[in-house]
Write a protein that holds these residues in place. Structure first.
Motif, PDB file in Angstrom:
ATOM      1  N   ALA A 120       0.831  -1.207   0.000  1.00 61.18           N
ATOM      2  CA  ALA A 120       0.000   0.000   0.000  1.00 61.18           C
ATOM      3  C   ALA A 120       0.867   1.259   0.000  1.00 61.18           C
ATOM      4  CB  ALA A 120      -0.937  -0.002   1.204  1.00 61.18           C
ATOM      5  N   LEU A 121       1.936   1.254   0.781  1.00 63.81           N
ATOM      6  CA  LEU A 121       2.844   2.418   0.796  1.00 63.81           C
ATOM      7  C   LEU A 121       3.496   2.622  -0.569  1.00 63.81           C
ATOM      8  CD1 LEU A 121       4.555   2.047   4.283  1.00 63.81           C
ATOM      9  CD2 LEU A 121       2.941   3.823   3.570  1.00 63.81           C
ATOM     10  N   ILE A 122       3.859   1.536  -1.225  1.00 63.47           N
ATOM     11  CA  ILE A 122       4.455   1.640  -2.561  1.00 63.47           C
ATOM     12  C   ILE A 122       3.434   2.211  -3.544  1.00 63.47           C
ATOM     13  CG2 ILE A 122       5.331   0.293  -4.520  1.00 63.47           C
ATOM     14  CD1 ILE A 122       6.643  -1.550  -2.358  1.00 63.47           C
ATOM     15  N   ALA A 123       2.191   1.760  -3.460  1.00 63.26           N
ATOM     16  CA  ALA A 123       1.150   2.278  -4.354  1.00 63.26           C
ATOM     17  C   ALA A 123       0.939   3.777  -4.132  1.00 63.26           C
ATOM     18  CB  ALA A 123      -0.155   1.517  -4.147  1.00 63.26           C
ATOM     19  N   ILE A 124       0.887   4.194  -2.891  1.00 65.96           N
ATOM     20  CA  ILE A 124       0.707   5.618  -2.577  1.00 65.96           C
ATOM     21  C   ILE A 124       1.913   6.416  -3.075  1.00 65.96           C
ATOM     22  CG2 ILE A 124       0.567   7.281  -0.678  1.00 65.96           C
ATOM     23  CD1 ILE A 124      -1.059   5.054   0.838  1.00 65.96           C
ATOM     24  N   SER A 125       3.105   5.898  -2.834  1.00 70.07           N
ATOM     25  CA  SER A 125       4.320   6.559  -3.300  1.00 70.07           C
ATOM     26  C   SER A 125       4.346   6.645  -4.830  1.00 70.07           C
ATOM     27  CB  SER A 125       5.546   5.796  -2.785  1.00 70.07           C
ATOM     28  OG  SER A 125       6.733   6.342  -3.280  1.00 70.07           O
ATOM     29  N   SER A 126       3.890   5.600  -5.490  1.00 69.86           N
ATOM     30  CA  SER A 126       3.857   5.594  -6.962  1.00 69.86           C
ATOM     31  C   SER A 126       2.930   6.687  -7.493  1.00 69.86           C
ATOM     32  CB  SER A 126       3.386   4.234  -7.480  1.00 69.86           C
ATOM     33  OG  SER A 126       4.293   3.229  -7.136  1.00 69.86           O
ATOM     34  N   ILE A 127       1.803   6.870  -6.835  1.00 65.90           N
ATOM     35  CA  ILE A 127       0.867   7.920  -7.254  1.00 65.90           C
ATOM     36  C   ILE A 127       1.506   9.290  -7.078  1.00 65.90           C
ATOM     37  CG2 ILE A 127      -1.307   9.068  -6.659  1.00 65.90           C
ATOM     38  CD1 ILE A 127      -2.436   6.246  -6.177  1.00 65.90           C
ATOM     39  N   HIS A 128       2.206   9.489  -5.959  1.00 65.52           N
ATOM     40  CA  HIS A 128       2.879  10.773  -5.755  1.00 65.52           C
ATOM     41  C   HIS A 128       3.946  11.009  -6.823  1.00 65.52           C
ATOM     42  CE1 HIS A 128       1.008  12.211  -2.099  1.00 65.52           C
ATOM     43  NE2 HIS A 128       1.019  10.983  -1.645  1.00 65.52           N
ATOM     44  N   LEU A 129       4.684   9.960  -7.168  1.00 64.70           N
ATOM     45  CA  LEU A 129       5.681  10.103  -8.234  1.00 64.70           C
ATOM     46  C   LEU A 129       5.026  10.451  -9.562  1.00 64.70           C
ATOM     47  CD1 LEU A 129       8.311   7.260  -7.719  1.00 64.70           C
ATOM     48  CD2 LEU A 129       8.672   9.718  -7.635  1.00 64.70           C
ATOM     49  N   LEU A 130       3.921   9.795  -9.868  1.00 63.21           N
ATOM     50  CA  LEU A 130       3.215  10.090 -11.114  1.00 63.21           C
ATOM     51  C   LEU A 130       2.741  11.539 -11.128  1.00 63.21           C
ATOM     52  CD1 LEU A 130       2.199   9.009 -13.792  1.00 63.21           C
ATOM     53  CD2 LEU A 130       0.169   8.153 -12.627  1.00 63.21           C
ATOM     54  N   GLN A 131       2.253  12.025  -9.994  1.00 63.24           N
ATOM     55  CA  GLN A 131       1.831  13.420  -9.917  1.00 63.24           C
ATOM     56  C   GLN A 131       3.017  14.359 -10.146  1.00 63.24           C
ATOM     57  OE1 GLN A 131       0.116  13.147  -6.001  1.00 63.24           O
ATOM     58  NE2 GLN A 131      -1.963  12.974  -6.798  1.00 63.24           N
ATOM     59  N   ILE A 132       4.168  14.009  -9.604  1.00 64.57           N
ATOM     60  CA  ILE A 132       5.370  14.830  -9.820  1.00 64.57           C
ATOM     61  C   ILE A 132       5.750  14.824 -11.287  1.00 64.57           C
ATOM     62  CG2 ILE A 132       7.869  14.909  -9.399  1.00 64.57           C
ATOM     63  CD1 ILE A 132       7.233  14.044  -6.492  1.00 64.57           C
ATOM     64  N   PHE A 133       5.751  13.650 -11.914  1.00 68.97           N
ATOM     65  CA  PHE A 133       6.153  13.553 -13.312  1.00 68.97           C
ATOM     66  C   PHE A 133       5.163  14.244 -14.244  1.00 68.97           C
ATOM     67  CE2 PHE A 133       8.562   9.506 -12.080  1.00 68.97           C
ATOM     68  CZ  PHE A 133       9.727  10.212 -11.858  1.00 68.97           C
ATOM     69  N   THR A 140      12.041  20.762  -8.521  1.00 67.65           N
ATOM     70  CA  THR A 140      13.479  20.819  -8.770  1.00 67.65           C
ATOM     71  C   THR A 140      14.021  19.403  -8.950  1.00 67.65           C
ATOM     72  OG1 THR A 140      14.092  20.639  -6.428  1.00 67.65           O
ATOM     73  CG2 THR A 140      13.669  22.876  -7.287  1.00 67.65           C
ATOM     74  N   ALA A 141      15.196  19.316  -9.507  1.00 70.19           N
ATOM     75  CA  ALA A 141      15.843  18.008  -9.677  1.00 70.19           C
ATOM     76  C   ALA A 141      16.069  17.349  -8.317  1.00 70.19           C
ATOM     77  CB  ALA A 141      17.158  18.168 -10.424  1.00 70.19           C
ATOM     78  N   GLU A 142      16.365  18.166  -7.315  1.00 73.54           N
ATOM     79  CA  GLU A 142      16.579  17.618  -5.972  1.00 73.54           C
ATOM     80  C   GLU A 142      15.283  17.018  -5.411  1.00 73.54           C
ATOM     81  OE1 GLU A 142      18.411  18.912  -1.638  1.00 73.54           O
ATOM     82  OE2 GLU A 142      17.948  20.469  -3.102  1.00 73.54           O
ATOM     83  N   SER A 147      12.256  12.193  -4.070  1.00 76.12           N
ATOM     84  CA  SER A 147      11.031  11.405  -4.234  1.00 76.12           C
ATOM     85  C   SER A 147      11.344  10.021  -4.781  1.00 76.12           C
ATOM     86  CB  SER A 147      10.050  12.119  -5.158  1.00 76.12           C
ATOM     87  OG  SER A 147       9.627  13.334  -4.578  1.00 76.12           O
ATOM     88  N   LEU A 148      12.242   9.961  -5.771  1.00 74.06           N
ATOM     89  CA  LEU A 148      12.645   8.664  -6.323  1.00 74.06           C
ATOM     90  C   LEU A 148      13.387   7.835  -5.292  1.00 74.06           C
ATOM     91  CD1 LEU A 148      13.781   9.727  -9.897  1.00 74.06           C
ATOM     92  CD2 LEU A 148      11.885   8.189  -9.333  1.00 74.06           C
ATOM     93  N   ALA A 149      14.253   8.477  -4.516  1.00 74.63           N
ATOM     94  CA  ALA A 149      15.007   7.756  -3.489  1.00 74.63           C
ATOM     95  C   ALA A 149      14.078   7.180  -2.423  1.00 74.63           C
ATOM     96  CB  ALA A 149      16.041   8.680  -2.852  1.00 74.63           C
ATOM     97  N   ILE A 150      13.121   7.975  -1.986  1.00 71.75           N
ATOM     98  CA  ILE A 150      12.175   7.499  -0.968  1.00 71.75           C
ATOM     99  C   ILE A 150      11.347   6.347  -1.533  1.00 71.75           C
ATOM    100  CG2 ILE A 150      10.106   8.146   0.344  1.00 71.75           C
ATOM    101  CD1 ILE A 150      11.450  10.965   0.643  1.00 71.75           C
ATOM    102  N   HIS A 151      10.880   6.483  -2.761  1.00 73.36           N
ATOM    103  CA  HIS A 151      10.120   5.409  -3.393  1.00 73.36           C
ATOM    104  C   HIS A 151      10.984   4.149  -3.513  1.00 73.36           C
ATOM    105  CE1 HIS A 151       7.003   3.588  -5.812  1.00 73.36           C
ATOM    106  NE2 HIS A 151       7.913   3.268  -6.720  1.00 73.36           N
ATOM    107  N   GLY A 152      12.238   4.335  -3.911  1.00 75.19           N
ATOM    108  CA  GLY A 152      13.155   3.196  -4.002  1.00 75.19           C
ATOM    109  C   GLY A 152      13.350   2.509  -2.662  1.00 75.19           C
ATOM    110  N   MET A 153      13.409   3.289  -1.591  1.00 68.46           N
ATOM    111  CA  MET A 153      13.552   2.699  -0.250  1.00 68.46           C
ATOM    112  C   MET A 153      12.310   1.909   0.138  1.00 68.46           C
ATOM    113  SD  MET A 153      16.589   3.309   0.470  1.00 68.46           S
ATOM    114  CE  MET A 153      16.652   2.678   2.119  1.00 68.46           C
ATOM    115  N   PHE A 154      11.130   2.416  -0.232  1.00 67.43           N
ATOM    116  CA  PHE A 154       9.909   1.642   0.009  1.00 67.43           C
ATOM    117  C   PHE A 154       9.965   0.314  -0.739  1.00 67.43           C
ATOM    118  CE2 PHE A 154       7.254   5.675   0.934  1.00 67.43           C
ATOM    119  CZ  PHE A 154       7.392   5.508   2.296  1.00 67.43           C
TER     120      PHE A 154
END
Length: 182
Positions: A120-133, A140-142, A147-154
């Motif tokens: 569930a956390l990965i799904a929520i994180s994926s949605i946030h990444l999609l919103q960013i993209f 910013t690139a940072e 966001s990618l690093a946090i998603h990768g950690m999940f």
């Protein structure tokens, strides 16, 4: 070997610890109240979404829809935690013979719940990444990197949980098979 007094004390201690699980009900009821409040916020978001449905451009419309989906996933996560925990720790133990219930606690496998939560956390994180993209120019690139690093950690955490669960159940193939049958 324990004497009768030590055995009685151990039984009393076991019963007190098991009875303390009912305190958790307060937390599960609190989650239900929080879910009602979150649902009210969702209705407001839905109302705003409907009001802008025909005037928003496609990208903004999709991002708003993703916010609604994100809200549904968060609500589902709350329900999964509350129901699974309540059923595992309070309700299941209240059924039937007390001694059988105490043995059942030792057989409880939290691995499945942990994997559900990680998913569930990965799904929520994926949605946030999609919103960013979808609005990459607003970040910013940072910010994107974090966001990618946090998603990768999940993702790594979920993989690690799955591996640990698999390895700890490797000595008990009947538990692995039972988990796959469910």
């Amino acid at each position: 070997m324990m004497g009768p007094a030590e055995s009685d004390m151990q039984d009393l201690f076991d019963k007190a610890i098991l009875a303390s699980r009912h305190i958790l009900t307060i937390f599960y009821l609190g989650l239900a109240v929080a879910l009602i409040i979150y649902a009210a916020r969702f209705i407001k978001k839905l109302w705003d979404f409907a009001g802008k449905a025909f005037s928003a451009n496609d990208t903004d419309f999709l991002i708003a829809l993703l916010y609604l989906l994100d809200s549904a996933l968060v609500a589902t996560l709350v329900v999964v935690v509350a129901l699974s925990s309540y059923d595992s720790l309070v309700n299941q133990l209240a059924r039937g013979d007390e001694e059988r219930s105490r043995r059942w606690v030792a057989k409880t496998d939290p691995g499945n719940l942990k994997l559900k939560l990680a998913t569930a956390l990965i799904a929520i994180s994926s949605i946030h990444l999609l919103q960013i993209f979808m609005k990459i120019g607003n970040h910013t690139a940072e910010q994107v990197g974090w966001s990618l690093a946090i998603h990768g950690m999940f993702l790594l955490g979920a993989i690690a949980l799955g591996l640990v669960d698999r390895l700890t159940n490797a000595d008990h193939p009947d538990q692995i098979k039972g988990a796959e049958d469910k």
